[in-house]
Design an enzyme around this catalytic site. Structure first.
Site, PDB file in Angstrom:
ATOM      1  N   ASN A   2      -2.891   2.338  -8.408  1.00 21.97           N
ATOM      2  CA  ASN A   2      -2.964   3.761  -8.710  1.00 21.97           C
ATOM      3  C   ASN A   2      -1.925   4.109  -9.766  1.00 21.97           C
ATOM      4  OD1 ASN A   2      -4.938   4.066  -6.826  1.00 21.97           O
ATOM      5  ND2 ASN A   2      -3.596   4.842  -5.241  1.00 21.97           N
ATOM      6  N   ASP A  31      -6.134   1.843   2.970  1.00 26.17           N
ATOM      7  CA  ASP A  31      -6.849   2.910   3.676  1.00 26.17           C
ATOM      8  C   ASP A  31      -8.282   3.039   3.168  1.00 26.17           C
ATOM      9  OD1 ASP A  31      -6.359   3.989   1.165  1.00 26.17           O
ATOM     10  OD2 ASP A  31      -5.277   5.740   1.901  1.00 26.17           O
ATOM     11  N   ASP A  57       2.384   4.707   2.754  1.00 23.99           N
ATOM     12  CA  ASP A  57       2.626   5.885   1.921  1.00 23.99           C
ATOM     13  C   ASP A  57       2.304   7.151   2.716  1.00 23.99           C
ATOM     14  OD1 ASP A  57       3.570   7.069  -0.391  1.00 23.99           O
ATOM     15  OD2 ASP A  57       1.631   7.087  -1.391  1.00 23.99           O
ATOM     16  N   LEU A  91      -4.637  12.743  -5.022  1.00 19.31           N
ATOM     17  CA  LEU A  91      -4.153  12.101  -3.800  1.00 19.31           C
ATOM     18  C   LEU A  91      -2.667  12.385  -3.632  1.00 19.31           C
ATOM     19  CD1 LEU A  91      -5.878   8.591  -3.852  1.00 19.31           C
ATOM     20  CD2 LEU A  91      -6.316  10.469  -2.267  1.00 19.31           C
ATOM     21  N   ALA A  92      -2.276  12.634  -2.396  1.00 16.94           N
ATOM     22  CA  ALA A  92      -0.874  12.935  -2.083  1.00 16.94           C
ATOM     23  C   ALA A  92      -0.470  12.086  -0.889  1.00 16.94           C
ATOM     24  CB  ALA A  92      -0.703  14.420  -1.785  1.00 16.94           C
ATOM     25  N   GLY A  93      -0.065  10.866  -1.156  1.00 17.47           N
ATOM     26  CA  GLY A  93       0.277   9.966  -0.068  1.00 17.47           C
ATOM     27  C   GLY A  93      -0.970   9.606   0.717  1.00 17.47           C
TER      28      GLY A  93
END
Length: 168
Positions: A2, A31, A57, A91-93
């Site tokens: 990423n 994930d 994360d 995306l945030a974690g």
């Protein structure tokens, strides 16, 4: 992968350089949102369990229901278990927990021993390489941080610094 330049056959970039360098550790958020299962398989096949580190994360919303949360000063929205910045949708974690990372890497084709190695031994070696902290073994003089899993890989107990902090 990423936020890294994509692989190109003429300029393979950082991900490829890391994968072929035997002196690096590769961290993966398994994930199946951050990485496709085929990418997980590729990394595992090229780097192996002794160079691959499972990470989560995880944000504070990990293990909690979908909803609105904060990440520092940022508002995040968790929908279908995916954590995104409320404003941009980036995306945030993640909401991934380590037990689920282990289950997912097995779904992607890893064996149980390799999955547990990527979640425990290899991360301890990567940390030890940087900090020289005594971790990664169950022996005198080393930190006693560990979890006990059941046969379905669900967390049953968590021990930190030799003290039981969770029993489920």
């Amino acid at each position: 992968f990423n936020q890294m330049r994509q692989f190109h056959h003429r300029e393979p970039g950082l991900p490829f350089a890391l994968l072929i360098n035997p002196n690096t550790f590769i961290e993966m958020i398994v994930d199946f949102i951050h990485l496709h299962p085929a990418t997980v398989q590729l990394v595992f096949k090229l780097a192996g369990s002794l160079r691959t580190v499972l990470i989560t994360d995880a944000v504070s919303a990990a293990g909690l229901p979908d909803g609105e949360y904060v990440l520092g000063d940022l508002k995040i929205t968790v929908k279908n278990g995916v954590s995104r910045l409320s404003e941009s949708g980036a995306l945030a974690g993640s909401t991934l927990t380590m037990d689920n990372a282990v289950k997912n890497v097995i779904k992607a084709g890893s064996g149980l021993l390799e999955a547990l190695t990527m979640a425990s031994y290899t991360p301890s070696k990567s940390i030890e390489a940087l900090t020289r902290e005594k971790i990664g073994y169950l022996k005198p003089g080393y930190k006693a941080d560990l979890i006990i899993l059941d046969e379905k890989l669900n967390v049953k107990k968590t021990i930190i610094n030799g003290e039981l902090v969770y029993e489920g």
